[in-house]
Write an enzyme that holds these catalytic residues in place. Structure first.
Site, PDB file in Angstrom:
ATOM      1  N   TYR A 189      -8.365 -11.761   6.217  1.00  0.00           N
ATOM      2  CA  TYR A 189      -9.540 -12.266   5.504  1.00  0.00           C
ATOM      3  C   TYR A 189     -10.245 -13.239   6.437  1.00  0.00           C
ATOM      4  CZ  TYR A 189      -8.374 -10.947   0.608  1.00  0.00           C
ATOM      5  OH  TYR A 189      -8.134 -10.303  -0.563  1.00  0.00           O
ATOM      6  N   GLU A 222      -6.243 -16.986  -3.153  1.00  0.00           N
ATOM      7  CA  GLU A 222      -5.774 -18.341  -3.483  1.00  0.00           C
ATOM      8  C   GLU A 222      -6.453 -19.386  -2.592  1.00  0.00           C
ATOM      9  OE1 GLU A 222      -4.270 -15.497  -5.106  1.00  0.00           O
ATOM     10  OE2 GLU A 222      -3.013 -15.646  -3.313  1.00  0.00           O
ATOM     11  N   ASN A 246     -13.913  -7.489  -2.594  1.00  0.00           N
ATOM     12  CA  ASN A 246     -12.463  -7.413  -2.810  1.00  0.00           C
ATOM     13  C   ASN A 246     -12.192  -7.342  -4.299  1.00  0.00           C
ATOM     14  OD1 ASN A 246      -9.674  -7.547  -1.882  1.00  0.00           O
ATOM     15  ND2 ASN A 246      -9.619  -9.456  -3.020  1.00  0.00           N
ATOM     16  N   GLU A 247     -11.478  -6.328  -4.704  1.00  0.00           N
ATOM     17  CA  GLU A 247     -11.091  -6.186  -6.110  1.00  0.00           C
ATOM     18  C   GLU A 247     -12.291  -6.394  -7.023  1.00  0.00           C
ATOM     19  OE1 GLU A 247      -7.823  -8.972  -6.442  1.00  0.00           O
ATOM     20  OE2 GLU A 247      -6.520  -7.235  -6.380  1.00  0.00           O
ATOM     21  N   GLU A 252      -3.750  -3.879   0.310  1.00  0.00           N
ATOM     22  CA  GLU A 252      -2.853  -4.999  -0.020  1.00  0.00           C
ATOM     23  C   GLU A 252      -1.718  -4.446  -0.863  1.00  0.00           C
ATOM     24  OE1 GLU A 252      -4.735  -8.139  -2.224  1.00  0.00           O
ATOM     25  OE2 GLU A 252      -6.290  -8.437  -0.720  1.00  0.00           O
ATOM     26  N   TYR A 294       4.553 -17.582   1.008  1.00  0.00           N
ATOM     27  CA  TYR A 294       4.435 -16.306   0.288  1.00  0.00           C
ATOM     28  C   TYR A 294       5.737 -15.512   0.222  1.00  0.00           C
ATOM     29  CZ  TYR A 294       1.004 -13.218  -1.938  1.00  0.00           C
ATOM     30  OH  TYR A 294       0.261 -12.506  -2.855  1.00  0.00           O
TER      31      TYR A 294
HETATM   32  C1  IPT Z   1      -4.934 -10.045  -4.949  1.00  0.00           C
HETATM   33  C2  IPT Z   1      -6.104 -10.488  -4.105  1.00  0.00           C
HETATM   34  O1  IPT Z   1      -6.827  -9.406  -3.604  1.00  0.00           O
HETATM   35  C3  IPT Z   1      -5.665 -11.356  -2.975  1.00  0.00           C
HETATM   36  O2  IPT Z   1      -6.786 -11.949  -2.405  1.00  0.00           O
HETATM   37  C4  IPT Z   1      -4.685 -12.382  -3.434  1.00  0.00           C
HETATM   38  O3  IPT Z   1      -5.338 -13.243  -4.304  1.00  0.00           O
HETATM   39  C5  IPT Z   1      -3.540 -11.691  -4.131  1.00  0.00           C
HETATM   40  O4  IPT Z   1      -4.002 -10.996  -5.205  1.00  0.00           O
HETATM   41  C6  IPT Z   1      -2.529 -12.617  -4.706  1.00  0.00           C
HETATM   42  O5  IPT Z   1      -1.971 -13.378  -3.721  1.00  0.00           O
HETATM   43  S1  IPT Z   1      -5.410  -9.792  -6.624  1.00  0.00           S
HETATM   44  C7  IPT Z   1      -4.123  -8.853  -7.433  1.00  0.00           C
HETATM   45  C8  IPT Z   1      -2.851  -9.537  -7.494  1.00  0.00           C
HETATM   46  C9  IPT Z   1      -4.589  -8.579  -8.795  1.00  0.00           C
END
Ligand code: IPT
Length: 981
Positions: free
Chosen positions: A104, A150, A208-209, A305, A376
């Site tokens: 990112y 986050e 994103n999403e 992801e 994480y």
């Molecule tokens: C996903 C996001 O795309 C990413 O940016 C980050 O926030 C991650 O979650 C959680 O760490 S959102 C997904 C869990 C619905």
């Protein structure tokens, strides 16, 4: 704008249809053709100045016409604020089998104000992209404009929260700012595209999403705008989006790309609970739009992801206050095998793990929900240490690199094995059969698997999985089947080397096709070998390294078969060089390998003492390690081995932080006579915030006055409040927000947002009202000053595209009971952003505005003090000391700072190392006690300044304790670290 021809033109020769570039939707049909045979994967990328094509069909990406399985991991350069260390983590990823890094690039990190963009120092994106290319990694670039991650505001700049219009849709004001950002970031990215050899950027994500406004013009036009803008900026690699929940949102054709559908991939993400059965989102899924990869049958399965860990919120509620160690335990190596191998079985050939290195949300980077560490539970921990989670990544990553079979798999006839979930696939071009065997039960399963011509005995531990292959080519030979997982096969000079892996103690059988009886020698370990009917059967129990040398049998080149248990497999480092492949065995990490005539130059790390063994091109005779020539001898394995082991890492001495502490009290702002004439008058009346300005109140929202990060002070003057019995202060922050008030210098008290104590942590707006009694003596009609400090804890993310990053921060309304004075307010937040450390380094504490955190600040007039301290006071106190480190130059020591105190004490500490805000410690909330101090900011050979800004709420004694330096890990080796200014 037409799509650049050079990107996709190479495909024309590989498809029957050719390409109708820039034409109708029919262009995408070309990608349905599957005439691209399986061949070797492309060589690891570099900035070679040559043109490259990036195409795809439904199986995989095609780089220069060669199939590529993208095996990627996420890291955020902003969460590792020391550019030299980018190389360290990238080299660790490359060595462990990743071929791609996904990043990112958050807008807020690079933009302190509209029209102002910074890509220098720790924000040097150009340097990051160069480093990735030098490391031989592809890059997936994800510059938002919205990230989530986050991060404060999900990556939106603080200043955007005070602008007109609606974010994340086709709103003219928002789009004009988005274009400004994309122009800036794309100017850098365009220099690093794989397509023209400027770098290794392979793919680019927009948004994103984004699951709002999917069917509305506001959403479709927004996506179309982003697409066209990115193309207009010269980005000619395939673009994609990351769909949350696999809804089939933003599949090709769902918005207007101006006829460029050939360059658009469908991607979706997945964060399944580790306690569930891994989901099938492709070949074995339910199909239809809800079926993940099947939503877009003409593009390859892309998961930008996939959860490789999970974040931990303030209070540690996800992981029962055990922190990221527990996150890592829940999503461990076996989790990775179960879930990632299931993904591969489902045809996911572009796979990125979020996170692979989480790092640190230093300063005011974190969204309110998370604390400073963003470790994480990732495969590489916050202190840059490889964890056992790298073992499966390494084994699978090398497999995808060295066996082209896995880039083009079709579902094959179902086979069953008692107690296991079996996925059976084949590669039609090579004839290889692939099996993913998963044990979802609580007991180990020992059974047999029907493979062509045999019943293969297999064992899968509980809650684990493995990948097996039958009919797999090993150089000039073929393995009929093996109950160990293939990891690599390469030619080192005249000899071929193959590695198979599994858990220690497992019995394995490997059957090698040999036209005639071969000569077999077991060089290390124990193995039973028998030849019959054209098959050499090798049975061995896994433990350390078992070496079997197979010569003859109808093939001139000998084959060295290596059977490695997990721990041994991560001491085997294959590397491609222009002179041919090299395989290194022994050290804890191989960073680089170069062959120059007879010399092999290696760099890397050792932790324990280790021998180095090298297989390589014909004629090699000399080996050097980190610049030192080694004495080597030839082995019966066809390798060169050092005659003496390399030394391990030596001890690292860390000083105690007993001495030199000085302190200075703060918050002069609370005193009635403080001069606030230079502060901003709260004279606004309207706001673009989603929080309505309360009736009859002045506008107090901090963002509207240009204060976006950290603490903000308010001072209100009033008269005529003789009857006031209490004052109510309504305020809005993120989780853990806090407010302190003083009337005429008298502390009124502290109010805190509740600590999340269950797993449904509210991420939305946190607004509450503090009610303080007005002391009797101050209930007079004369002039009074009310001073208020608000710790804001940042802006909400905007995951649902409802402008939640625009929820007010700071005071929102102030009312009195028993009086209604007109209060005239002034406010002060952060000073102008630090030109090097950036906008998120500081908030508006007095000491920050005065530079007390900076190493150059002179604290000679501060009061000497011994830690620990335990005293009760409402307000802010600073503590400073210096310390020197003298870590050996050839040692990479990763160092942290630990604070521990009685958990009943209500105070927080902002930790400044050499002026850098390394995070926030909340003593009575936690769970974080250790803060990573990245080398570069930390001078490991020289003087350091530590400054602690302690905010105590006055209800309990407050620290700080005496902090301790702790070693997070060490190795002999490492990268050269340039000091961060
Ligand atoms: C996903 C996001 O795309 C990413 O940016 C980050 O926030 C991650 O979650 C959680 O760490 S959102 C997904 C869990 C619905």
């Amino acid at each position: 704008m037409g799509l650049s021809r050079r990107t996709f033109s190479a495909l024309a020769g590989t498809t029957a249809l050719g390409l109708a570039l820039g034409g109708s939707a029919a262009a995408s049909c070309a990608y349905a053709a599957h005439t691209v045979p399986t061949g070797p994967a492309p060589a690891p990328p570099r900035a070679d100045g040559r043109r490259h094509t990036i195409g795809y069909d439904r199986y995989s990406l095609l780089v220069d016409g060669r199939r590529l399985v993208v095996w990627s991991g996420e890291l955020h350069p902003c969460r590792l604020p020391s550019p030299s260390l980018w190389r360290d983590v990238l080299q660790k990823m490359r060595a462990h089998g990743y071929n791609t890094v996904s990043i990112y690039v958050p807008w807020n990190y690079h933009s302190p104000a509209p029209g102002h963009y910074d890509f220098t120092g720790v924000r040097d994106l150009d340097l990051f992209l160069r480093t990735a290319a030098e490391t031989g990694l592809y890059v997936i670039l994800r510059p938002g404009p919205y990230c989530n991650a986050e991060l404060d505001g999900g990556g939106f700049p603080g200043w955007l929260s005070a602008t007109e219009g609606s974010a994340r849709m086709a709103d003219p004001t928002y789009l004009s700012y988005v274009d400004e950002w994309l122009t800036q970031v794309n100017a850098i990215v365009a220099r690093h595209l794989l397509t023209d050899g400027g770098g290794t950027v392979l793919l680019y994500q927009i948004e994103n999403e984004y699951d709002s406004h999917v069917t509305e013009p506001a959403g479709r036009d927004y996506m179309a705008h982003l697409y066209r803008k990115v193309r207009a900026d010269g980005i000619d690699v395939p673009l994609f989006h990351n769909d949350k929940s696999r809804n089939g949102y933003w599949i090709p054709g769902s918005f207007d790309t101006g006829g460029d559908d050939g360059g658009w991939l469908y991607g979706f993400d997945g964060y399944p609970s580790p306690s569930l059965t891994p989901p099938d989102w492709g070949h074995f899924g339910i199909g239809g739009l809800k079926g993940g990869a099947t939503a877009s049958p003409r593009t390859p399965g892309l998961i930008p992801e996939f959860g490789g860990g999970w974040f931990d919120p303030w209070g540690g509620v996800w992981f029962d206050k055990k922190g990221y160690a527990e996150s890592r335990r829940q999503r461990d190596a076996a989790y990775e095998r179960r879930f990632y191998l299931t993904n591969l079985a489902n045809g996911i050939t572009l796979h990125s793990v979020y996170m692979t290195f989480g790092g640190t949300s230093w300063g005011w980077l974190p969204a309110p929900v998370v604390y400073t560490s963003y470790d994480y539970g990732a495969a590489i921990d916050e202190g840059r240490q490889p964890t056992s989670k790298l073992i499966p990544m390494h084994q699978i990553g090398q497999l995808l690199r060295y066996f082209p079979d896995f880039a083009k798999l079709d579902r094959a006839a179902d086979v069953t094995a008692d107690g296991l979930r079996v996925y059976h696939l084949t590669n039609a071009d090579t004839g290889a059969h692939v099996y993913v065997l998963r044990n979802d039960g609580k007991d180990p399963v020992t059974t047999t698997l029907p493979v062509p011509g045999a019943e293969l005995p297999v064992v899968v531990p509980p809650q684990d999985a493995r990948l097996l292959a039958a009919g797999l080519g090993l150089g000039r030979r073929r393995v009929r089947h093996s109950s160990a997982q293939p990891m690599l096969a390469l030619a080192a000079g005249r000899q071929e080397v193959a590695v198979f892996t599994g858990r220690r103690g497992e019995a394995t059988v490997t059957a090698l096709e040999c036209a005639s009886r071969p000569a077999v020698r077991v060089l290390e370990g124990a193995a039973d070998c028998a030849y019959a009917d054209g098959l050499l059967r090798i049975e061995a129990e896994l433990g350390g390294l078992t070496r079997v040398l197979v010569s003859g049998g109808g093939v001139s080149a000998p084959l060295l078969l290596l059977l490695a248990d997990d721990e041994t497999s991560v001491r085997l480092w294959p590397r491609d060089t222009p002179s041919g492949p090299v395989l290194v065995y022994g050290p804890a990490l191989l960073r680089t390998a170069a062959v120059d005539g007879a010399s092999v130059r290696l760099t890397g790390d050792t932790v324990l003492a280790a021998e180095v063994e090298v297989w390589g091109p014909r004629g090699i005779g000399h080996v050097s390690w980190n610049g030192r020539a080694l004495t080597t001898g030839a082995t019966s394995s066809g390798s060169l081995r050092s005659t003496r082991p390399l030394a391990g890492v030596g001890p690292v001495a860390l000083p105690a932080l007993h001495d030199g502490w000085r302190r200075k009290r703060e918050n002069p702002e609370s005193a009635p006579g403080f001069d606030d004439s230079a502060w901003r008058a709260a004279d606004g009346t309207t706001s673009y915030s989603t929080t309505p300005v309360p009736d009859g109140q002045p506008l107090l929202f901090a963002d509207d006055y240009g204060f976006h990060y950290g603490d903000v002070w308010y001072r209100g003057r009033f008269t005529g409040a003789g009857g006031a019995r209490s004052v109510s202060l309504a305020y809005s922050t993120g989780t853990q927000g806090l407010l302190m008030a003083w009337l005429d210098g008298r502390p009124l008290g502290t109010h805190r947002m509740p600590v999340p104590d269950n797993k449904s942590v509210r991420q939305g707006s946190w607004a509450d009202t503090a009610v303080f009694e007005v002391p009797e003596e101050l209930r007079t009609d004369g002039a009074h000053v009310l001073s208020v400090l608000v710790r804001r804890m940042q802006h909400d993310q905007d995951g649902k595209a409802q402008d939640t990053h625009k929820v007010a921060r700071g005071l929102t309304a102030v009312t009195f009971e028993g009086a209604a004075p007109a209060v005239s307010w002034r406010l002060q937040g952060e000073a102008a952003p630090d030109p090097v450390r950036g906008p998120q380094n500081n908030g508006g504490l007095y000491g920050e505005r005065q530079g007390w955190h900076l190493p150059e600040h002179t604290d000679g007039d501060w009061q000497p003090v011994r830690l620990p301290v335990a005293e009760r006071r409402q307000g802010v106190t600073w503590y400073r000391t210096g310390f020197r480190l003298a870590v050996d130059a050839a040692t990479d020591a990763s160092i942290g700072l630990t604070l521990e105190d009685d958990p009943m004490r209500a105070y927080r500490v902002q930790i400044f190392l050499n002026g850098w805000n390394m995070g926030q410690y909340i003593n009575d909330v936690g769970p974080q006690h250790t803060f990573a101090l990245p080398n570069g900011i930390l001078r490991t050979r020289g003087a350091n300044t530590l400054a602690l800004a302690v905010l105590s709420d006055g209800t309990t004694p407050s620290g700080p304790p005496e902090p301790r330096l702790v070693l997070l890990g060490s190795a002999a080796g490492g990268v050269t670290v340039t000091p961060v200014p």
